[in-house]
Scaffold this motif. Sequence first.
Motif, PDB file in Angstrom:
ATOM      1  N   LEU A  98       0.826  -1.201   0.000  1.00 42.22           N
ATOM      2  CA  LEU A  98       0.000   0.000   0.000  1.00 42.22           C
ATOM      3  C   LEU A  98       0.864   1.256   0.000  1.00 42.22           C
ATOM      4  N   GLU A  99       1.991   1.193   0.687  1.00 36.33           N
ATOM      5  CA  GLU A  99       2.887   2.348   0.785  1.00 36.33           C
ATOM      6  C   GLU A  99       3.424   2.772  -0.580  1.00 36.33           C
ATOM      7  N   ASP A 100       3.472   1.830  -1.530  1.00 32.70           N
ATOM      8  CA  ASP A 100       3.987   2.139  -2.862  1.00 32.70           C
ATOM      9  C   ASP A 100       3.126   3.173  -3.592  1.00 32.70           C
ATOM     10  N   TYR A 101       1.879   3.338  -3.158  1.00 34.15           N
ATOM     11  CA  TYR A 101       0.934   4.210  -3.850  1.00 34.15           C
ATOM     12  C   TYR A 101       0.604   5.474  -3.060  1.00 34.15           C
ATOM     13  N   GLU A 102       1.279   5.665  -1.948  1.00 34.70           N
ATOM     14  CA  GLU A 102       0.963   6.787  -1.075  1.00 34.70           C
ATOM     15  C   GLU A 102       1.096   8.129  -1.788  1.00 34.70           C
ATOM     16  N   SER A 103       2.166   8.286  -2.561  1.00 34.08           N
ATOM     17  CA  SER A 103       2.396   9.564  -3.247  1.00 34.08           C
ATOM     18  C   SER A 103       1.315   9.828  -4.295  1.00 34.08           C
ATOM     19  N   GLN A 104       0.990   8.821  -5.109  1.00 37.69           N
ATOM     20  CA  GLN A 104      -0.040   8.994  -6.122  1.00 37.69           C
ATOM     21  C   GLN A 104      -1.406   9.277  -5.494  1.00 37.69           C
ATOM     22  N   LEU A 105      -1.700   8.566  -4.414  1.00 38.23           N
ATOM     23  CA  LEU A 105      -2.997   8.754  -3.771  1.00 38.23           C
ATOM     24  C   LEU A 105      -3.112  10.126  -3.129  1.00 38.23           C
ATOM     25  N   SER A 106      -2.059  10.553  -2.435  1.00 35.24           N
ATOM     26  CA  SER A 106      -2.119  11.866  -1.781  1.00 35.24           C
ATOM     27  C   SER A 106      -2.191  12.983  -2.813  1.00 35.24           C
ATOM     28  N   SER A 164      -3.523  12.747  -5.742  1.00 42.75           N
ATOM     29  CA  SER A 164      -4.860  12.688  -6.340  1.00 42.75           C
ATOM     30  C   SER A 164      -5.905  13.299  -5.421  1.00 42.75           C
ATOM     31  N   VAL A 165      -5.758  13.079  -4.126  1.00 47.10           N
ATOM     32  CA  VAL A 165      -6.668  13.709  -3.160  1.00 47.10           C
ATOM     33  C   VAL A 165      -6.543  15.226  -3.243  1.00 47.10           C
ATOM     34  N   ALA A 166      -5.306  15.715  -3.341  1.00 42.68           N
ATOM     35  CA  ALA A 166      -5.073  17.161  -3.412  1.00 42.68           C
ATOM     36  C   ALA A 166      -5.745  17.768  -4.640  1.00 42.68           C
ATOM     37  N   ARG A 167      -5.853  16.983  -5.713  1.00 44.77           N
ATOM     38  CA  ARG A 167      -6.481  17.488  -6.939  1.00 44.77           C
ATOM     39  C   ARG A 167      -7.964  17.112  -7.025  1.00 44.77           C
ATOM     40  N   HIS A 168      -8.491  16.468  -5.988  1.00 47.86           N
ATOM     41  CA  HIS A 168      -9.919  16.095  -5.912  1.00 47.86           C
ATOM     42  C   HIS A 168     -10.323  15.189  -7.072  1.00 47.86           C
ATOM     43  N   LEU A 169      -9.461  14.224  -7.394  1.00 48.82           N
ATOM     44  CA  LEU A 169      -9.769  13.321  -8.490  1.00 48.82           C
ATOM     45  C   LEU A 169     -10.696  12.198  -8.009  1.00 48.82           C
ATOM     46  N   PRO A 170     -11.801  11.954  -8.693  1.00 46.72           N
ATOM     47  CA  PRO A 170     -12.646  10.816  -8.324  1.00 46.72           C
ATOM     48  C   PRO A 170     -11.971   9.507  -8.707  1.00 46.72           C
ATOM     49  N   MET A 171     -12.217   8.466  -7.928  1.00 44.74           N
ATOM     50  CA  MET A 171     -11.652   7.145  -8.198  1.00 44.74           C
ATOM     51  C   MET A 171     -12.770   6.154  -8.509  1.00 44.74           C
ATOM     52  N   ILE A 172     -12.525   5.331  -9.526  1.00 44.40           N
ATOM     53  CA  ILE A 172     -13.368   4.173  -9.806  1.00 44.40           C
ATOM     54  C   ILE A 172     -12.593   2.947  -9.341  1.00 44.40           C
ATOM     55  N   CYS A 173     -13.176   2.166  -8.439  1.00 46.65           N
ATOM     56  CA  CYS A 173     -12.527   0.956  -7.944  1.00 46.65           C
ATOM     57  C   CYS A 173     -13.150  -0.253  -8.631  1.00 46.65           C
ATOM     58  N   ALA A 174     -12.334  -1.021  -9.340  1.00 45.90           N
ATOM     59  CA  ALA A 174     -12.820  -2.151 -10.123  1.00 45.90           C
ATOM     60  C   ALA A 174     -12.707  -3.482  -9.400  1.00 45.90           C
ATOM     61  N   ASN A 175     -12.339  -3.450  -8.130  1.00 50.16           N
ATOM     62  CA  ASN A 175     -12.275  -4.672  -7.319  1.00 50.16           C
ATOM     63  C   ASN A 175     -12.326  -4.279  -5.847  1.00 50.16           C
ATOM     64  N   ARG A 198      -7.805   3.229   1.488  1.00 48.25           N
ATOM     65  CA  ARG A 198      -6.800   4.212   1.893  1.00 48.25           C
ATOM     66  C   ARG A 198      -7.108   5.571   1.276  1.00 48.25           C
ATOM     67  N   TYR A 199      -7.558   5.564   0.031  1.00 49.78           N
ATOM     68  CA  TYR A 199      -7.887   6.820  -0.653  1.00 49.78           C
ATOM     69  C   TYR A 199      -9.026   7.545   0.065  1.00 49.78           C
ATOM     70  N   GLU A 200     -10.028   6.794   0.507  1.00 44.81           N
ATOM     71  CA  GLU A 200     -11.143   7.397   1.240  1.00 44.81           C
ATOM     72  C   GLU A 200     -10.685   7.950   2.585  1.00 44.81           C
ATOM     73  N   VAL A 201      -9.824   7.211   3.272  1.00 49.29           N
ATOM     74  CA  VAL A 201      -9.294   7.681   4.554  1.00 49.29           C
ATOM     75  C   VAL A 201      -8.547   9.000   4.380  1.00 49.29           C
ATOM     76  N   MET A 202      -7.867   9.146   3.243  1.00 42.88           N
ATOM     77  CA  MET A 202      -7.109  10.368   2.954  1.00 42.88           C
ATOM     78  C   MET A 202      -8.010  11.520   2.511  1.00 42.88           C
ATOM     79  N   GLY A 203      -9.301  11.227   2.277  1.00 43.76           N
ATOM     80  CA  GLY A 203     -10.236  12.279   1.880  1.00 43.76           C
ATOM     81  C   GLY A 203     -10.740  12.186   0.459  1.00 43.76           C
ATOM     82  N   GLY A 204     -10.340  11.134  -0.277  1.00 44.56           N
ATOM     83  CA  GLY A 204     -10.777  10.986  -1.657  1.00 44.56           C
ATOM     84  C   GLY A 204     -12.154  10.366  -1.773  1.00 44.56           C
TER      85      GLY A 204
END
Length: 285
Positions: A147-155, A157-168, A189-195
């Motif tokens: 999960l830590e591998d995606y922390e930078s991308q997720l944070s 994306s949250v800063a830019r208010h990007l919506p996420m589609i989760c396919a699984n 994790r994305y939701e916990v960060m505010g996404g």
Amino acid sequence: MTMPLSAFAEIADRYEGFIFDVWGTLYDGGNAFPEALETVRALAGMDKKILVLSNSPRIPAIVGERLTGIGFDLAWFSEIVTSGGMVADIVGGRRDAEAAALGERVLWLGRGRFPDTVPDGSFTVVESVEDADWILNAGPDGPDSRLEDYESQLSGSVARHLPMICANPDKSVIHGGARHICAGAMAERYEVMGGTVRYFGKPYPEIFGRCLDRIGLPAERVLVVGDNLETDILGANRTGIDSLLLGCGIHAAALAETADVGEGLDALATSHGARPTYFSEVLAW
């Protein structure tokens, strides 16, 4: 109250349709469970309607190829429904208002492993958060990803208010005795960060409704079979469908920690807010 089962044949005549999970139910991530093969074959021989429901981010045809490769006959199944197939259909085809509102540019997590979650050419795939309008979360790039591998991308994306589609929506799977993260863990994790996240798959009623429509039976004449309280059983509960939980899958380690399986199951069911109609250690006829 959950009823323990010693053999699937005990309840086969109670239902006309059966919805089977794949990973942890029909196979272990590599090979089919021999008892599961026998059970599905027996149900097909009784002319029962059998549908496969998977949280795989792949389209149904790919899951079908995998099933035939491990010994299942596709003629046994009425249809295969996958979370990836729903994303390909609804998001790829922009079939509702939320999908239609997504921008053109998508940051596609896990594309190398899951290349068919949306059809080629339906969106422009970009490589950076800064260029994206939204995120398609098909899962991690490799089985050993953390999960830590995606922390930078997720944070970012949250800063830019990007919506996420989760396919699984699955958070993890057990493969070769090891637990690996899935797209659901990244979405959580994305939701916990505010996404914000839109999920396709179990336990959400939309995919169970599609299954009932495709199998052509009312909920009370169908049984869901799976190994995950959080997805298979919760989704069945929400849709009014009876369910069988298998103890050999995702919850095996937790159940093994208690001397009394019944007490362990009760505690797990309470913690997940989902209760199966039946419980069996394995899927055996």
